[in-house]
Design a protein around this motif. Structure first.
Motif, PDB file in Angstrom:
ATOM      1  N   ALA A 259      -0.751 -40.411  28.759  1.00 49.66           N
ATOM      2  CA  ALA A 259      -1.578 -40.827  27.620  1.00 49.66           C
ATOM      3  C   ALA A 259      -1.374 -39.873  26.438  1.00 49.66           C
ATOM      4  O   ALA A 259      -1.227 -40.308  25.291  1.00 49.66           O
ATOM      5  CB  ALA A 259      -3.050 -40.879  28.015  1.00 49.66           C
TER       6      ALA A 259
ATOM      7  N   GLN B 107       2.207 -40.396  24.950  1.00 46.63           N
ATOM      8  CA  GLN B 107       2.315 -41.614  24.145  1.00 46.63           C
ATOM      9  C   GLN B 107       1.554 -41.484  22.830  1.00 46.63           C
ATOM     10  O   GLN B 107       2.038 -41.903  21.780  1.00 46.63           O
ATOM     11  CB  GLN B 107       1.805 -42.814  24.933  1.00 46.63           C
ATOM     12  CG  GLN B 107       2.728 -43.217  26.048  1.00 46.63           C
ATOM     13  CD  GLN B 107       2.179 -44.373  26.872  1.00 46.63           C
ATOM     14  OE1 GLN B 107       1.099 -44.887  26.618  1.00 46.63           O
ATOM     15  NE2 GLN B 107       2.935 -44.775  27.884  1.00 46.63           N
ATOM     16  N   ARG B 108       0.385 -40.903  22.882  1.00 46.51           N
ATOM     17  CA  ARG B 108      -0.440 -40.792  21.674  1.00 46.51           C
ATOM     18  C   ARG B 108       0.179 -39.878  20.620  1.00 46.51           C
ATOM     19  O   ARG B 108       0.155 -40.176  19.430  1.00 46.51           O
ATOM     20  CB  ARG B 108      -1.833 -40.289  22.042  1.00 46.51           C
ATOM     21  CG  ARG B 108      -2.753 -40.183  20.850  1.00 46.51           C
ATOM     22  CD  ARG B 108      -4.159 -39.852  21.242  1.00 46.51           C
ATOM     23  NE  ARG B 108      -4.982 -39.690  20.046  1.00 46.51           N
ATOM     24  CZ  ARG B 108      -6.153 -39.079  20.030  1.00 46.51           C
ATOM     25  NH1 ARG B 108      -6.674 -38.620  21.157  1.00 46.51           N
ATOM     26  NH2 ARG B 108      -6.817 -38.951  18.915  1.00 46.51           N
TER      27      ARG B 108
ATOM     28  N   TYR C 141      -1.482 -34.320  13.260  1.00 47.43           N
ATOM     29  CA  TYR C 141      -2.680 -34.809  13.945  1.00 47.43           C
ATOM     30  C   TYR C 141      -3.892 -33.901  13.791  1.00 47.43           C
ATOM     31  O   TYR C 141      -4.885 -34.106  14.486  1.00 47.43           O
ATOM     32  CB  TYR C 141      -2.382 -35.001  15.438  1.00 47.43           C
ATOM     33  CG  TYR C 141      -1.237 -35.942  15.685  1.00 47.43           C
ATOM     34  CD1 TYR C 141      -1.410 -37.319  15.596  1.00 47.43           C
ATOM     35  CD2 TYR C 141       0.035 -35.455  16.005  1.00 47.43           C
ATOM     36  CE1 TYR C 141      -0.366 -38.190  15.824  1.00 47.43           C
ATOM     37  CE2 TYR C 141       1.086 -36.321  16.233  1.00 47.43           C
ATOM     38  CZ  TYR C 141       0.886 -37.686  16.140  1.00 47.43           C
ATOM     39  OH  TYR C 141       1.930 -38.541  16.360  1.00 47.43           O
TER      40      TYR C 141
ATOM     41  N   TRP D  89      -5.221 -33.201  18.899  1.00 51.36           N
ATOM     42  CA  TRP D  89      -4.428 -33.008  20.112  1.00 51.36           C
ATOM     43  C   TRP D  89      -4.893 -31.823  20.952  1.00 51.36           C
ATOM     44  O   TRP D  89      -4.555 -31.723  22.130  1.00 51.36           O
ATOM     45  CB  TRP D  89      -2.954 -32.835  19.748  1.00 51.36           C
ATOM     46  CG  TRP D  89      -2.700 -31.689  18.802  1.00 51.36           C
ATOM     47  CD1 TRP D  89      -2.866 -31.692  17.453  1.00 51.36           C
ATOM     48  CD2 TRP D  89      -2.251 -30.386  19.140  1.00 51.36           C
ATOM     49  NE1 TRP D  89      -2.556 -30.465  16.924  1.00 51.36           N
ATOM     50  CE2 TRP D  89      -2.164 -29.644  17.942  1.00 51.36           C
ATOM     51  CE3 TRP D  89      -1.907 -29.758  20.341  1.00 51.36           C
ATOM     52  CZ2 TRP D  89      -1.752 -28.317  17.906  1.00 51.36           C
ATOM     53  CZ3 TRP D  89      -1.485 -28.436  20.300  1.00 51.36           C
ATOM     54  CH2 TRP D  89      -1.407 -27.729  19.085  1.00 51.36           C
TER      55      TRP D  89
END
Length: 128
Positions: free
Chosen positions: A68, A71-72, A105, A109
């Protein structure tokens, strides 16, 4: 009588294009880790294949949440295993990837990343 000929093509493999740059860290002299770690991370970023380096043991540990995160944020985890480059080289590489994540981001993260990524604790102190 037929003539048979065999040949082997000579395809020079350019390490920079045929394998991830971070795999070259193992061969970087300790005195050159800071510069080379950043350069190799930039090579992987340029090819769209950044990784976060881990150092495990004989068998890598994979958590359900890993995919996850990968992918993010578009960054793969890579476990160097028990024969890894020096910690300084891995920290320099990862620090460049941390800056990439931070720029793209913000802090989103931080909480989702594995806590065993090499050098994150040290980098996080200087990033606050």
């Amino acid at each position: 009588m037929p003539l048979l000929a065999f040949s082997q093509g000579n395809q020079a493999a350019d390490v920079r294009t045929s394998s991830p740059a971070h795999t070259q860290l193992l061969f970087v002299p300790s005195a050159d880790c800071a510069r080379q770690g950043v350069r190799l991370a930039e090579d992987d970023l340029a090819r769209g294949a950044p990784v976060l380096l881990l150092q495990g043991g004989i068998s890598p540990v994979v958590y359900p949440s890993d995919s996850a995160f990968e992918q993010r944020f578009g960054v793969q985890y890579f476990d160097e295993g028990c024969s890894a480059p020096s910690k300084e080289c891995m920290m320099a590489y990862n620090a460049r990837i941390f800056r990439y994540l931070q720029r793209n981001y913000a802090k989103a993260w931080w909480k989702d990343m594995r806590k065993d990524v090499i050098g994150f604790k040290e980098w996080k102190k200087s990033a606050k």
